[in-house]
Write a protein that holds these residues in place. Structure first.
Motif, PDB file in Angstrom:
ATOM      1  N   GLU A 123      76.964 -64.505  69.241  1.00  0.00           N
ATOM      2  CA  GLU A 123      78.272 -64.144  68.702  1.00  0.00           C
ATOM      3  C   GLU A 123      78.281 -64.013  67.182  1.00  0.00           C
ATOM      4  OE1 GLU A 123      80.959 -67.089  70.240  1.00  0.00           O
ATOM      5  OE2 GLU A 123      80.562 -66.545  72.335  1.00  0.00           O
ATOM      6  N   ARG A 183      79.128 -63.748  59.789  1.00  0.00           N
ATOM      7  CA  ARG A 183      80.467 -63.958  60.320  1.00  0.00           C
ATOM      8  C   ARG A 183      80.318 -64.332  61.805  1.00  0.00           C
ATOM      9  NH1 ARG A 183      80.808 -63.480  55.548  1.00  0.00           N
ATOM     10  NH2 ARG A 183      82.170 -62.101  54.349  1.00  0.00           N
ATOM     11  N   ARG A 235      81.866 -63.558  65.405  1.00  0.00           N
ATOM     12  CA  ARG A 235      82.743 -62.709  66.212  1.00  0.00           C
ATOM     13  C   ARG A 235      83.187 -63.519  67.420  1.00  0.00           C
ATOM     14  NH1 ARG A 235      79.934 -57.554  67.016  1.00  0.00           N
ATOM     15  NH2 ARG A 235      80.935 -56.766  65.136  1.00  0.00           N
ATOM     16  N   HIS A 236      84.277 -64.240  67.232  1.00  0.00           N
ATOM     17  CA  HIS A 236      84.762 -65.165  68.259  1.00  0.00           C
ATOM     18  C   HIS A 236      85.413 -64.373  69.398  1.00  0.00           C
ATOM     19  CE1 HIS A 236      87.003 -68.479  70.111  1.00  0.00           C
ATOM     20  NE2 HIS A 236      86.246 -69.316  69.412  1.00  0.00           N
ATOM     21  N   HIS A 241      89.339 -65.491  68.884  1.00  0.00           N
ATOM     22  CA  HIS A 241      89.974 -65.487  67.568  1.00  0.00           C
ATOM     23  C   HIS A 241      89.522 -64.348  66.663  1.00  0.00           C
ATOM     24  CE1 HIS A 241      90.088 -70.008  68.594  1.00  0.00           C
ATOM     25  NE2 HIS A 241      91.242 -69.466  68.931  1.00  0.00           N
ATOM     26  N   GLY A 242      88.627 -63.501  67.146  1.00  0.00           N
ATOM     27  CA  GLY A 242      88.164 -62.392  66.310  1.00  0.00           C
ATOM     28  C   GLY A 242      87.145 -62.836  65.281  1.00  0.00           C
ATOM     29  N   ILE A 243      87.125 -62.167  64.138  1.00  0.00           N
ATOM     30  CA  ILE A 243      86.136 -62.470  63.101  1.00  0.00           C
ATOM     31  C   ILE A 243      86.521 -63.754  62.382  1.00  0.00           C
ATOM     32  CG2 ILE A 243      85.052 -61.692  60.968  1.00  0.00           C
ATOM     33  CD1 ILE A 243      84.153 -60.161  63.414  1.00  0.00           C
TER      34      ILE A 243
END
Length: 407
Positions: free
Chosen positions: A157, A181, A183-184, A187-189
Motif C-alpha cells: 500500500e 505516502r 495509499r490507505h 482513508h486515501g493518501i
C-alpha cells in the motif's frame, strides 16, 4: 468577508501614550472595535468574557508584573484561537525567538514590529489577518498503530512520490527525492508524518525503507530507459544502517535492476541519537567505495551533524528548509544559510537548499551560488507518471527568464 469594524482587537501595552497611538493607527485602517489594556490581568479578564474576547491581540513584550511571554502562556491555558501581533523594542533575534515560541503553542502570529511602530508596518500585518480556522470544528488526525503499518508494508500500500531537484545556475532537472505516502484503502493518501514516527518506534522503518528503495530503483530504471538522466535520492534512517545485510541488499538490488550506483543518492537522516557508530560508519563508507552518493539530510537540525560530517564521506549537504525559506530577509537565518554553504564549499560537497518556497528564496540561491534547489517554488512531490509533463512546464519557466532576470 468580515467587515473590519466587526473584528475585535485588543491592544496590550503598559504605556498609555503607546496605547493611544496604536489605537489611532488601527482605527485608521478601519478597525474600530478596539479595547485598550495596560496590564496582562486586565487583558485576560477581557479574554475570559465571551462577549469581549478579541480576534486579534497587539501584544507588547516588555511589561511589568506580567510580561508578554507569560501572557502567551495564559493564552495557551485558555485555548485562545485568535491571532497575535508582537510589538517590542527588543532586537530582531529576540522577536524571532518569541514568534517561534508562539507558533510552537499553535497560536497564529501574524508577525512582529519594532518600536517605534511605523504605520505602514502595522498596516501590512493587519492585512494578513483572517478569521481563525480553529474556530471551526477541528479535524481529528487519525493515529495509526504498528499492526496497521505492518499490514500496509506487506500489502504493497506504500507509494512513492518524487520531488524534483534542479540546478540553480541552469535550471536543469538534476534528480528527484523519493518521498513515501500510504495509499490507505479507506482513508486515501496518508502523509508520512502520520506513520513514519510509528514505524520508527516499532522497529518497522527498515522494512519500510527497503520497500521504498526497491520501488525507487525500479522507477529509476524506467526513467533511464526513457532517456531521463535523473539521480534518485532515497531517505535512509540510522535504523537501516545498524545491520550489515543492508549493504548487501542495496548493492544486490542495484546490480539486479541495472542502475549505476553513482545515480543513487542515499540521504542519511538522524531522528534519534546513534548508539554504536561502528556498523553505520562501516556500511556508509563501503557504500561510498562502491560509488553510491551519500547526502547528509536536514543539516543543522540533527543531534551531531558536525560529527557526521567529520566521520562520514558525504558527497552532498542538504541545508534544512528552516534555514532557507526567508533567509533573504531574516538576518539569523541568513547567517545559518551562509555558514552551511561555506562549510560545504570548504569540504568540497555539493549543496542542496531545501524549502525554496518563493521567488525571493530562489533569487537568494542564485546570488549566493548554491548548487541545487528543492521546494514548492519548483514543485511539490508528484507521482512518477506526472514528472515528464512537469519537466516541460518547468523548462518553459526557465526559458521565460527565471535564471536570467537577476544576472
Amino acid at each position: 468577508m468580515i467587515e473590519r469594524s466587526m473584528v475585535k482587537i485588543l491592544v496590550l501595552d503598559d504605556e498609555s501614550f503607546m496605547l493611544k497611538l496604536l489605537a489611532r493607527m488601527v482605527a485608521n485602517q478601519g478597525f474600530t472595535s478596539v479595547t485598550l489594556c495596560e496590564s496582562g490581568r486586565a487583558a485576560l479578564d477581557r479574554i475570559d468574557d465571551v462577549d469581549t474576547r478579541p480576534n486579534l491581540i497587539l501584544l507588547d513584550l516588555n511589561m511589568p508584573e506580567m510580561d508578554g511571554i507569560e501572557f502567551v502562556r495564559h493564552l495557551v491555558e485558555r485555548s485562545y484561537t485568535g491571532s497575535l501581533i508582537l510589538i517590542s523594542g527588543e532586537d530582531e533575534r529576540m522577536l524571532q525567538t518569541v514568534e517561534k515560541l508562539v507558533q510552537a503553542h499553535k497560536i497564529t502570529v501574524l508577525g512582529h514590529i519594532h518600536k517605534p511602530v511605523k504605520p505602514e508596518a502595522l498596516s501590512a500585518l493587519l492585512e494578513k489577518w483572517a478569521p481563525s480556522p480553529l474556530d471551526s470544528p477541528r479535524v481529528t488526525q487519525k493515529i495509526y498503530g504498528a499492526d496497521e503499518i505492518r499490514t500496509a508494508i506487506n500489502n504493497g500500500e506504500l507509494v512513492n512520490y518524487y520531488q524534483p531537484k534542479v540546478m540553480v545556475t541552469t535550471g536543469r532537472v538534476a534528480g528527484v527525492e523519493t518521498l513515501v505516502r500510504w495509499r490507505h484503502p479507506v482513508h486515501g493518501i496518508v502523509p508520512p508524518d502520520q506513520f513514519i514516527g510509528v514505524a520508527e518506534a516499532n522497529g518497522l522503518i527498515d522494512s519500510l525503507t527497503r520497500v521504498v528503495l526497491a520501488s525507487a530503483l525500479a522507477q529509476a530504471k524506467v526513467w533511464q530507459e526513457a532517456g531521463l538522466a535523473l539521480r534518485v535520492a532515497v531517505n535512509v534512517s540510522m535504523d537501516s544502517l545498524t545491520s550489515l545485510d543492508f549493504l548487501d541488499f542495496v548493492t544486490g538490488l542495484t546490480a539486479k535492476i541495472g542502475i549505476p550506483p553513482q545515480e543513487i543518492v542515499l540521504e542519511v537522516t538522524e531522528s534519534q541519537l546513534m548508539g554504536d557508530a561502528r556498523i553505520p560508519l562501516e556500511i556508509l563508507t563501503r557504500l561510498r567505495l562502491k560509488r553510491f552518493r551519500l547526502s547528509i539530510d536536514d543539516f543543522g537540525t540533527g543531534h551531531s551533524s558536525l560529527a557526521q560530517l567529520r566521520d562520514i564521506p558525504f558527497d552532498e549537504l542538504k541545508i534544512d528548509q528552516g534555514f532557507v525559506h526567508r533567509a533573504w530577509t531574516v538576518e539569523t537565518l541568513r547567517a545559518m544559510y551562509d555558514a552551511s554553504l561555506a562549510l560545504a564549499r570548504q569540504l568540497g560537497m555539493e549543496v542542496v537548499a531545501e524549502g525554496v518556497e518563493d521567488r525571493d528564496d530562489w533569487d537568494l540561491l542564485l546570488r549566493t551560488g548554491c548548487d541545487l534547489a528543492q521546494g514548492a517554488f519548483i514543485s511539490r512531490p508528484m507521482l512518477a507518471e506526472d514528472l515528464p509533463s512537469w519537466m516541460e512546464g518547468w523548462q518553459k519557466r526557465v526559458r521565460n527568464g527565471l535564471i536570467d532576470d537577476i544576472k
